[in-house]
Scaffold this motif. Structure first.
Motif, PDB file in Angstrom:
ATOM      1  N   PRO A  24       0.872  -1.293  -0.134  1.00 14.93           N
ATOM      2  CA  PRO A  24      -0.003   0.007   0.014  1.00 14.93           C
ATOM      3  C   PRO A  24       0.973   1.425  -0.005  1.00 14.93           C
ATOM      4  N   ASP A  25       0.257   2.367  -0.517  1.00 14.48           N
ATOM      5  CA  ASP A  25       0.994   3.664  -0.426  1.00 14.48           C
ATOM      6  C   ASP A  25      -0.168   4.672  -0.449  1.00 14.48           C
ATOM      7  N   VAL A  26       0.283   5.915   0.148  1.00 11.86           N
ATOM      8  CA  VAL A  26      -0.503   7.024   0.092  1.00 11.86           C
ATOM      9  C   VAL A  26      -0.050   8.195  -0.720  1.00 11.86           C
ATOM     10  N   SER A  27      -0.940   8.862  -1.400  1.00  5.86           N
ATOM     11  CA  SER A  27      -0.514   9.926  -2.210  1.00  5.86           C
ATOM     12  C   SER A  27      -1.218  11.249  -2.001  1.00  5.86           C
ATOM     13  N   TRP A  28      -0.650  12.278  -2.468  1.00  2.06           N
ATOM     14  CA  TRP A  28      -1.172  13.616  -2.355  1.00  2.06           C
ATOM     15  C   TRP A  28      -0.500  14.328  -3.444  1.00  2.06           C
ATOM     16  N   SER A  29      -1.175  15.442  -4.084  1.00  2.48           N
ATOM     17  CA  SER A  29      -0.333  16.465  -4.838  1.00  2.48           C
ATOM     18  C   SER A  29       0.322  17.404  -3.627  1.00  2.48           C
ATOM     19  N   TYR A  30       1.415  17.994  -4.047  1.00  7.10           N
ATOM     20  CA  TYR A  30       2.542  18.909  -3.136  1.00  7.10           C
ATOM     21  C   TYR A  30       1.540  19.716  -2.515  1.00  7.10           C
ATOM     22  N   THR A  31       0.791  20.233  -2.983  1.00  2.00           N
ATOM     23  CA  THR A  31      -0.430  21.280  -2.427  1.00  2.00           C
ATOM     24  C   THR A  31      -1.140  20.402  -1.364  1.00  2.00           C
ATOM     25  N   GLY A  32      -1.748  19.411  -1.728  1.00  2.00           N
ATOM     26  CA  GLY A  32      -2.421  18.752  -0.932  1.00  2.00           C
ATOM     27  C   GLY A  32      -1.527  18.026   0.404  1.00  2.00           C
ATOM     28  N   PHE A  33      -0.595  17.760   0.154  1.00  2.00           N
ATOM     29  CA  PHE A  33       0.384  17.125   1.236  1.00  2.00           C
ATOM     30  C   PHE A  33       0.806  18.226   2.178  1.00  2.00           C
ATOM     31  N   GLY A  34       0.944  19.587   1.657  1.00  2.00           N
ATOM     32  CA  GLY A  34       1.114  20.775   2.504  1.00  2.00           C
ATOM     33  C   GLY A  34       0.107  21.191   3.300  1.00  2.00           C
ATOM     34  N   VAL A  35      -1.347  20.827   2.742  1.00  2.00           N
ATOM     35  CA  VAL A  35      -2.257  21.163   3.452  1.00  2.00           C
ATOM     36  C   VAL A  35      -2.574  20.029   4.518  1.00  2.00           C
ATOM     37  N   LEU A  48       2.210  25.242  11.324  1.00  2.00           N
ATOM     38  CA  LEU A  48       3.229  24.746  10.498  1.00  2.00           C
ATOM     39  C   LEU A  48       4.046  25.951   9.771  1.00  2.00           C
ATOM     40  N   ASP A  49       3.175  26.829   9.507  1.00  2.00           N
ATOM     41  CA  ASP A  49       3.664  28.124   8.617  1.00  2.00           C
ATOM     42  C   ASP A  49       4.665  29.040   9.641  1.00  2.00           C
ATOM     43  N   GLU A  50       4.367  28.897  10.841  1.00  2.00           N
ATOM     44  CA  GLU A  50       5.219  29.672  11.595  1.00  2.00           C
ATOM     45  C   GLU A  50       6.841  28.867  11.712  1.00  2.00           C
ATOM     46  N   MET A  51       6.944  27.513  11.191  1.00  7.04           N
ATOM     47  CA  MET A  51       8.106  27.115  11.482  1.00  7.04           C
ATOM     48  C   MET A  51       9.247  27.167  10.469  1.00  7.04           C
ATOM     49  N   ARG A  52      10.200  27.162  10.880  1.00  4.61           N
ATOM     50  CA  ARG A  52      11.841  27.245   9.940  1.00  4.61           C
ATOM     51  C   ARG A  52      11.487  26.145   8.843  1.00  4.61           C
ATOM     52  N   GLY A  53      11.749  26.560   7.757  1.00  4.96           N
ATOM     53  CA  GLY A  53      11.549  25.874   6.521  1.00  4.96           C
ATOM     54  C   GLY A  53      10.116  25.591   5.705  1.00  4.96           C
ATOM     55  N   PHE A  54       9.264  26.584   6.477  1.00  2.87           N
ATOM     56  CA  PHE A  54       7.954  26.637   6.050  1.00  2.87           C
ATOM     57  C   PHE A  54       7.334  28.222   6.030  1.00  2.87           C
ATOM     58  N   LEU A  70       8.126  13.554   9.953  1.00  2.27           N
ATOM     59  CA  LEU A  70       7.278  13.767   9.148  1.00  2.27           C
ATOM     60  C   LEU A  70       6.842  15.053   8.641  1.00  2.27           C
ATOM     61  N   LEU A  71       6.576  15.925   9.757  1.00  3.20           N
ATOM     62  CA  LEU A  71       5.915  17.286   9.538  1.00  3.20           C
ATOM     63  C   LEU A  71       7.438  18.024   8.844  1.00  3.20           C
ATOM     64  N   ASN A  72       8.636  17.928   9.530  1.00  4.03           N
ATOM     65  CA  ASN A  72       9.702  18.709   9.009  1.00  4.03           C
ATOM     66  C   ASN A  72      10.580  17.904   8.090  1.00  4.03           C
ATOM     67  N   HIS A  73       9.951  17.439   7.016  1.00  2.00           N
ATOM     68  CA  HIS A  73      10.689  16.811   6.054  1.00  2.00           C
ATOM     69  C   HIS A  73      10.364  17.467   4.562  1.00  2.00           C
TER      70      HIS A  73
END
Length: 136
Positions: A24-35, A48-54, A70-73
């Motif tokens: 199995p896998d899980v997929s998103w658009s890049y935009t969807g993964f960001g959301v 998340l948008d307050e974090m370095r790298g985002f 996962l979040l900071n990847h």
């Protein structure tokens, strides 16, 4: 420059590094993964948008969550998550999935609930097979 429609066609797949194309896998658009990641960060009590790298300046050392790997990847090109990292994030992913298991009329929440359920299956398989979680 990509339009939103073109950007949503570009995708990201998270899958176990077990060389089994039937896994199995899980997929998103890049935009969807960001959301999705912003939703997970919100569940962890930060933006998340307050974090370095985002886009922000807040260091990751300011937050305490097992989901940091996962979040900071990077969306792509970063290191795979190890089986040990998968084992560390799995309980929290399950908790969040269980918390939102209840039905909702909100279509975005339904999508997140479906996505986290799929992600739990993939991460669990990584732990069981002692393989990494690949970003592709």
């Amino acid at each position: 420059m990509c339009s939103v429609i073109e950007e949503d066609m570009v995708g990201l797949v998270l899958f176990p590094g077990d060389d089994d194309t039937g896994s199995p896998d899980v997929s998103w658009s890049y935009t969807g993964f960001g959301v999705f990641r912003r939703w997970l960060a919100q569940a962890e009590g930060f933006i998340l948008d307050e974090m370095r790298g985002f886009g922000g300046q807040r260091p990751w050392s300011d937050v305490s969550t097992t989901l940091t790997p996962l979040l900071n990847h990077p969306d792509d090109g970063g290191p795979d998550l190890t089986s040990a990292q998968c084992a560390a994030i799995l309980p929290r992913l399950r908790e969040i999935a269980d918390q939102w298991h209840e039905g909702s009329a909100d279509s975005l929440l339904q999508r997140h609930t479906n996505d986290i359920g799929q992600l739990v299956v993939v991460v669990q398989l990584c732990v069981e097979k002692d393989v990494g979680l690949l970003f592709g």
